[in-house]
Design an enzyme around this catalytic site. Structure first.
Site, PDB file in Angstrom:
ATOM      1  CE  LYS A 154       5.642  -1.641   0.732  1.00 13.02           C
ATOM      2  NZ  LYS A 154       4.494  -1.242   1.573  1.00 13.02           N
ATOM      3  CE  LYS A 250       2.495  -0.546   8.308  1.00 11.40           C
ATOM      4  NZ  LYS A 250       2.355   0.165   7.010  1.00 11.40           N
TER       5      LYS A 250
END
Length: 331
Positions: A154, A250
């Site tokens: 991240k 997703k």
């Protein structure tokens, strides 16, 4: 799915503590808040789990209410096919879609992948996420995970070249993918991409904000770039062909497994590579997503690995290998 009358639809909010905290460019959290839908009929119960995402204007309470509002339709025999038009894409539809598939698989006495005529999923290597932090903190976290073959890093804007260099030094043998969560700008895009290329990163996910990513079509991309927040369901694919090389599917974005599988087929037809991704959630969220893994170049289903505890009958994780669900969990 053939029309059938369901005795009941129930839904509830559940909370699972995260091991430590999970930090991305938009902030940190210490628990996963999920909404579970259960559809019951004839002594059988199908379950589905979703994660409402504030980035898309979703809250647990509103998601719960949206699911509960479908009680009459479900009692009247709502099918998965009809559900696609009855609810918009998003977390609420995902939970209900997956619950209906789970129930139908139980009623038919077959696994969900056979029910849906999809390839049998096998064990796959999943990415393991390193939260955003200082270069030093991220290097320390990476060193503990350097035995894992695939790491998802991240990033968050200023200082990202230093972060990715520190991470690469801490994990010299791991494949790295990066997720900027819309935190880069047109001004630093090429510099940050170059830093990632220098660190032998394989893929960068959503570097620019959704709707402000036109620059990706104007530059020479030194590595593959994947859309996440810019892509939701099949309708959002075609406009992204010049900007992205891959798409992150997703189930909470697509509104369930039904649309996710159709989207995977459409994305492959358009030449996109596929990542199957997740929110931080339990194995009940990951289980349906395993049906997309046969088409995926990248599997990012590490949500349960980030939790302090998972639910019963959880997915089997062996290091970074994730295995298909047992029928006692889902499908």
């Amino acid at each position: 799915m053939t029309s059938m009358k369901f005795a009941s639809l129930a839904a509830r909010i559940e909370r699972f503590p995260i091991a430590g905290s999970f930090t991305i460019s938009r902030g940190a959290k210490t628990e996963a808040v999920t909404v579970v839908a259960e559809v019951s009929q004839g002594g059988l119960t199908g379950r589905g789990e979703c994660v409402p995402y504030p980035r898309y204007g979703e809250t647990p309470e509103a998601t719960l209410a949206a699911i509960e509002a479908m009680q009459d339709a479900v009692a009247a025999g709502l099918t998965r096919e009809a559900l696609q038009a009855a609810m918009p894409p998003g977390a609420a539809r995902n939970a209900l879609d997956c619950a209906l598939i789970d129930l139908e698989a139980k009623a038919e006495g077959m696994r969900a992948w056979n029910l849906l005529d999809r390839p049998t999923p096998r064990e796959r290597t999943t990415a393991y996420t390193i939260s955003l932090g200082t270069p030093e903190a991220m290097a320390a976290a990476t060193a503990k995970a350097a035995h894992r073959p695939l790491l998802k890093i991240k990033l968050g804007g200023d200082g990202d070249p230093e972060r990715i260099a520190a991470v690469r030094k801490a994990a010299p043998k791991s494949e790295l993918i990066v997720d900027a969560n819309e935190a880069w700008s047109e001004a630093n895009l090429e510099h940050n991409l170059a830093a990632c290329a220098e660190a032998s990163v394989t893929l960068v996910e959503q570097p620019l904000p959704s709707g402000k990513d036109e620059a990706l079509a104007r530059i020479k991309r030194p590595l593959a770039v994947c859309a996440d927040e810019s892509v939701h369901d099949r309708s959002s694919l075609a406009p992204l062909r010049a900007r992205y090389d891959a798409v992150n599917i997703k189930l909470d974005k697509t509104g369930g497994l039904t649309e996710a599988l159709a989207m995977a087929d459409a994305a492959q037809a358009l030449g996109f590579e596929i990542m199957i991704g997740c929110m931080v959630a339990t194995s009940l969220s990951m289980a349906p997503a395993m049906l997309v893994t046969p088409q995926a170049r990248f599997v990012d289903l590490d949500g349960p690995l980030l939790l302090a505890r998972d639910r019963d009958h959880a997915l089997r994780y062996d290091g970074s290998l994730v295995y298909p669900p047992d029928a006692s969990l889902w499908g």
